[in-house]
Write a protein that holds these residues in place. Structure first.
Motif, PDB file in Angstrom:
ATOM      1  N   ARG A 177      60.481  27.071  21.973  1.00 37.53           N
ATOM      2  CA  ARG A 177      59.525  26.833  20.897  1.00 37.53           C
ATOM      3  C   ARG A 177      60.262  26.484  19.616  1.00 37.53           C
ATOM      4  O   ARG A 177      61.452  26.756  19.458  1.00 37.53           O
ATOM      5  N   CYS A 178      59.538  25.880  18.707  1.00 37.14           N
ATOM      6  CA  CYS A 178      60.074  25.614  17.382  1.00 37.14           C
ATOM      7  C   CYS A 178      58.921  25.590  16.392  1.00 37.14           C
ATOM      8  O   CYS A 178      57.762  25.420  16.769  1.00 37.14           O
ATOM      9  N   ARG A 179      59.255  25.763  15.146  1.00 40.95           N
ATOM     10  CA  ARG A 179      58.256  25.786  14.086  1.00 40.95           C
ATOM     11  C   ARG A 179      58.259  24.441  13.372  1.00 40.95           C
ATOM     12  O   ARG A 179      59.303  23.963  12.928  1.00 40.95           O
ATOM     13  N   VAL A 180      57.086  23.820  13.286  1.00 40.96           N
ATOM     14  CA  VAL A 180      56.947  22.511  12.648  1.00 40.96           C
ATOM     15  C   VAL A 180      56.059  22.652  11.422  1.00 40.96           C
ATOM     16  O   VAL A 180      55.051  23.374  11.456  1.00 40.96           O
ATOM     17  N   ARG A 181      56.434  21.968  10.369  1.00 41.17           N
ATOM     18  CA  ARG A 181      55.657  21.999   9.129  1.00 41.17           C
ATOM     19  C   ARG A 181      55.235  20.589   8.750  1.00 41.17           C
ATOM     20  O   ARG A 181      56.016  19.648   8.858  1.00 41.17           O
ATOM     21  N   GLY A 182      54.009  20.462   8.324  1.00 44.67           N
ATOM     22  CA  GLY A 182      53.517  19.168   7.885  1.00 44.67           C
ATOM     23  C   GLY A 182      54.301  18.639   6.699  1.00 44.67           C
ATOM     24  O   GLY A 182      54.865  19.408   5.915  1.00 44.67           O
ATOM     25  N   ARG A 183      54.365  17.309   6.608  1.00 44.56           N
ATOM     26  CA  ARG A 183      55.024  16.585   5.524  1.00 44.56           C
ATOM     27  C   ARG A 183      56.545  16.605   5.637  1.00 44.56           C
ATOM     28  O   ARG A 183      57.236  16.123   4.739  1.00 44.56           O
ATOM     29  N   GLU A 184      57.084  17.176   6.733  1.00 45.83           N
ATOM     30  CA  GLU A 184      58.519  17.027   6.966  1.00 45.83           C
ATOM     31  C   GLU A 184      58.809  15.565   7.306  1.00 45.83           C
ATOM     32  O   GLU A 184      58.012  14.906   7.973  1.00 45.83           O
ATOM     33  N   THR A 201      53.405  26.042  15.775  1.00 47.93           N
ATOM     34  CA  THR A 201      54.436  26.216  16.793  1.00 47.93           C
ATOM     35  C   THR A 201      54.300  25.169  17.884  1.00 47.93           C
ATOM     36  O   THR A 201      53.201  24.927  18.384  1.00 47.93           O
ATOM     37  N   LEU A 202      55.424  24.557  18.238  1.00 48.44           N
ATOM     38  CA  LEU A 202      55.480  23.680  19.401  1.00 48.44           C
ATOM     39  C   LEU A 202      56.094  24.457  20.556  1.00 48.44           C
ATOM     40  O   LEU A 202      57.173  25.034  20.416  1.00 48.44           O
ATOM     41  N   ILE A 203      55.399  24.496  21.689  1.00 52.59           N
ATOM     42  CA  ILE A 203      55.936  25.095  22.906  1.00 52.59           C
ATOM     43  C   ILE A 203      56.463  23.955  23.770  1.00 52.59           C
ATOM     44  O   ILE A 203      55.707  23.049  24.141  1.00 52.59           O
ATOM     45  N   ILE A 204      57.753  23.984  24.074  1.00 56.15           N
ATOM     46  CA  ILE A 204      58.412  22.910  24.815  1.00 56.15           C
ATOM     47  C   ILE A 204      58.705  23.398  26.229  1.00 56.15           C
ATOM     48  O   ILE A 204      59.234  24.495  26.418  1.00 56.15           O
ATOM     49  N   GLU A 205      58.383  22.566  27.222  1.00 54.39           N
ATOM     50  CA  GLU A 205      58.568  22.972  28.611  1.00 54.39           C
ATOM     51  C   GLU A 205      59.238  21.859  29.408  1.00 54.39           C
ATOM     52  O   GLU A 205      58.855  20.692  29.310  1.00 54.39           O
ATOM     53  N   THR A 206      60.260  22.242  30.192  1.00 53.43           N
ATOM     54  CA  THR A 206      60.911  21.327  31.126  1.00 53.43           C
ATOM     55  C   THR A 206      61.071  22.041  32.460  1.00 53.43           C
ATOM     56  O   THR A 206      60.798  23.240  32.582  1.00 53.43           O
ATOM     57  N   ASP A 249      44.909  21.870  27.801  1.00 51.29           N
ATOM     58  CA  ASP A 249      44.299  23.106  28.284  1.00 51.29           C
ATOM     59  C   ASP A 249      45.035  24.345  27.782  1.00 51.29           C
ATOM     60  O   ASP A 249      44.453  25.434  27.733  1.00 51.29           O
ATOM     61  N   ARG A 250      46.293  24.203  27.395  1.00 44.43           N
ATOM     62  CA  ARG A 250      47.046  25.347  26.887  1.00 44.43           C
ATOM     63  C   ARG A 250      47.143  25.346  25.360  1.00 44.43           C
ATOM     64  O   ARG A 250      47.414  26.389  24.759  1.00 44.43           O
ATOM     65  N   SER A 251      46.963  24.197  24.762  1.00 48.46           N
ATOM     66  CA  SER A 251      47.120  24.092  23.312  1.00 48.46           C
ATOM     67  C   SER A 251      45.924  24.692  22.587  1.00 48.46           C
ATOM     68  O   SER A 251      44.818  24.777  23.125  1.00 48.46           O
ATOM     69  N   ARG A 252      46.169  25.089  21.355  1.00 48.55           N
ATOM     70  CA  ARG A 252      45.129  25.629  20.485  1.00 48.55           C
ATOM     71  C   ARG A 252      45.571  25.391  19.046  1.00 48.55           C
ATOM     72  O   ARG A 252      46.719  25.015  18.798  1.00 48.55           O
ATOM     73  N   GLY A 254      47.326  25.502  15.790  1.00 51.05           N
ATOM     74  CA  GLY A 254      48.553  26.177  15.395  1.00 51.05           C
ATOM     75  C   GLY A 254      49.562  26.347  16.510  1.00 51.05           C
ATOM     76  O   GLY A 254      50.662  26.864  16.279  1.00 51.05           O
ATOM     77  N   GLU A 255      49.219  25.913  17.739  1.00 50.13           N
ATOM     78  CA  GLU A 255      50.144  26.029  18.871  1.00 50.13           C
ATOM     79  C   GLU A 255      49.916  24.856  19.818  1.00 50.13           C
ATOM     80  O   GLU A 255      48.894  24.786  20.494  1.00 50.13           O
ATOM     81  N   ILE A 256      50.861  23.943  19.858  1.00 50.22           N
ATOM     82  CA  ILE A 256      50.768  22.741  20.679  1.00 50.22           C
ATOM     83  C   ILE A 256      51.802  22.824  21.799  1.00 50.22           C
ATOM     84  O   ILE A 256      52.976  23.093  21.551  1.00 50.22           O
ATOM     85  N   TRP A 257      51.352  22.591  23.033  1.00 47.00           N
ATOM     86  CA  TRP A 257      52.232  22.621  24.194  1.00 47.00           C
ATOM     87  C   TRP A 257      52.623  21.200  24.581  1.00 47.00           C
ATOM     88  O   TRP A 257      51.756  20.329  24.741  1.00 47.00           O
ATOM     89  N   LEU A 258      53.932  20.984  24.759  1.00 43.96           N
ATOM     90  CA  LEU A 258      54.455  19.699  25.199  1.00 43.96           C
ATOM     91  C   LEU A 258      55.289  19.898  26.458  1.00 43.96           C
ATOM     92  O   LEU A 258      56.121  20.806  26.525  1.00 43.96           O
ATOM     93  N   LYS A 259      55.072  19.041  27.428  1.00 44.01           N
ATOM     94  CA  LYS A 259      55.831  19.092  28.679  1.00 44.01           C
ATOM     95  C   LYS A 259      56.625  17.802  28.830  1.00 44.01           C
ATOM     96  O   LYS A 259      56.090  16.705  28.641  1.00 44.01           O
ATOM     97  N   ALA A 260      57.897  17.936  29.182  1.00 39.23           N
ATOM     98  CA  ALA A 260      58.752  16.764  29.336  1.00 39.23           C
ATOM     99  C   ALA A 260      58.264  15.894  30.490  1.00 39.23           C
ATOM    100  O   ALA A 260      57.918  16.392  31.562  1.00 39.23           O
ATOM    101  N   VAL A 261      58.226  14.594  30.259  1.00 40.25           N
ATOM    102  CA  VAL A 261      57.868  13.627  31.294  1.00 40.25           C
ATOM    103  C   VAL A 261      59.151  13.173  31.986  1.00 40.25           C
ATOM    104  O   VAL A 261      60.146  12.858  31.327  1.00 40.25           O
ATOM    105  N   THR A 262      59.142  13.150  33.308  1.00 47.15           N
ATOM    106  CA  THR A 262      60.323  12.761  34.072  1.00 47.15           C
ATOM    107  C   THR A 262      60.059  11.454  34.816  1.00 47.15           C
ATOM    108  O   THR A 262      58.941  10.931  34.826  1.00 47.15           O
TER     109      THR A 262
END
Length: 268
Positions: A177-184, A201-206, A249-252, A254-262
């Motif tokens: 995970r990492c913390r992202v702030r707008g306007r960066e 928060t970004l949730i990163i999955e591989t 389906d997992r995002s809400r 303040g919390e976004i889920w991203l999955k790596a595309v292979t």
């Protein structure tokens, strides 16, 4: 012919007021606050439902002749309504200079082009404007958060098991995970910043394999463990390194889920 419901100056004024809450009950087939505008042109295509390069140039010509082109922003969607309204047929995305066709690498229905920086617009910006599956493709360079992501990466068993005829099968994933702030600022793009909708928060999955972790490091522009190279000496991520699936389906908020595309996700 470009179809607009209002003169361009009035339309832009209404959009700005609607976005700031100044127009109560503002409704338009062109624009919904927080989502991509959908502009319509009428350019008959001699090649059927598939727009040729000449047809795309003709669409750009209509936008310029109408005076709309100078008001377009990267991410605006243009629909050639001379084509059938099925799926994303006739839909193009403005990248700031040109109209781009959708990308069909991972979906037969099309996804946003890789030249669009997804972090610069809200996570749901193209929802129902570009018709995609439940987990749309997004393009984001996460290398500015490489240190935070790698420091928090963990190997864990995914609770969302896959059902097969032989029973439920769990799988292992690397998750961080990492913390992202707008306007960066968005790396490599002058004057472009992260949209406030990504704040949180970004949730990163591989994949939970050695190869999966190696790919995560590659995506982040980080050198292999034990390497004497510094992260800054590693080149920018390749095009696929910026490509993720947003798991709705997992995002809400303040919390976004991203999955790596292979490569396995590519259409054959």
């Amino acid at each position: 012919m470009v179809r607009t419901l209002y003169p361009v100056s009035l339309r832009r004024a209404l959009i700005r007021r609607a976005a700031s809450g100044g127009v109560h009950g503002f409704k338009s087939t062109l624009f919904r606050p927080g989502y991509a505008p959908l502009l319509r042109v009428f350019v008959p295509s001699p090649d059927g439902a598939w727009l040729s390069d000449d047809s795309v140039l003709a669409c750009e010509g209509e936008l310029k002749r109408s005076g709309v082109a100078q008001h377009l922003r990267p991410g605006d969607v243009v629909w050639d309504c001379a084509l059938p309204g099925e799926g994303n047929v006739g839909r193009l995305v403005w990248d700031g200079s040109y109209l781009l066709d959708l990308d069909y690498t991972y979906s037969p229905g099309g996804d946003i082009p890789s030249y669009i920086h997804s972090l610069s617009v809200a996570p749901a910006y193209f929802h129902k404007v570009i018709r995609t599956g439940p987990n749309p493709i997004v393009h984001a360079d996460l290398s500015p958060w490489a240190a935070e992501i790698l420091a928090q990466a963990q190997l864990m068993q995914d609770r969302h098991a896959s059902d097969i005829p032989q029973g439920a099968v769990g799988r292992w994933v690397h998750r961080s995970r990492c913390r992202v702030r707008g306007r960066e600022p968005i790396v490599g793009v002058q004057g472009m910043t992260v949209d406030a909708g990504w704040t949180g928060t970004l949730i990163i999955e591989t994949e939970g394999t050695n190869e999966g972790m190696a790919e995560l490091r590659e995506r982040l522009g980080a050198p292999p463990p034990g390497s004497k190279r510094r992260s800054s000496t590693v080149g920018p991520p390749k095009e696929r390194a910026r490509t993720w699936r947003l798991l709705r389906d997992r995002s809400r908020p303040g919390e976004i889920w991203l999955k790596a595309v292979t490569d396995k996700d590519r259409l054959q």
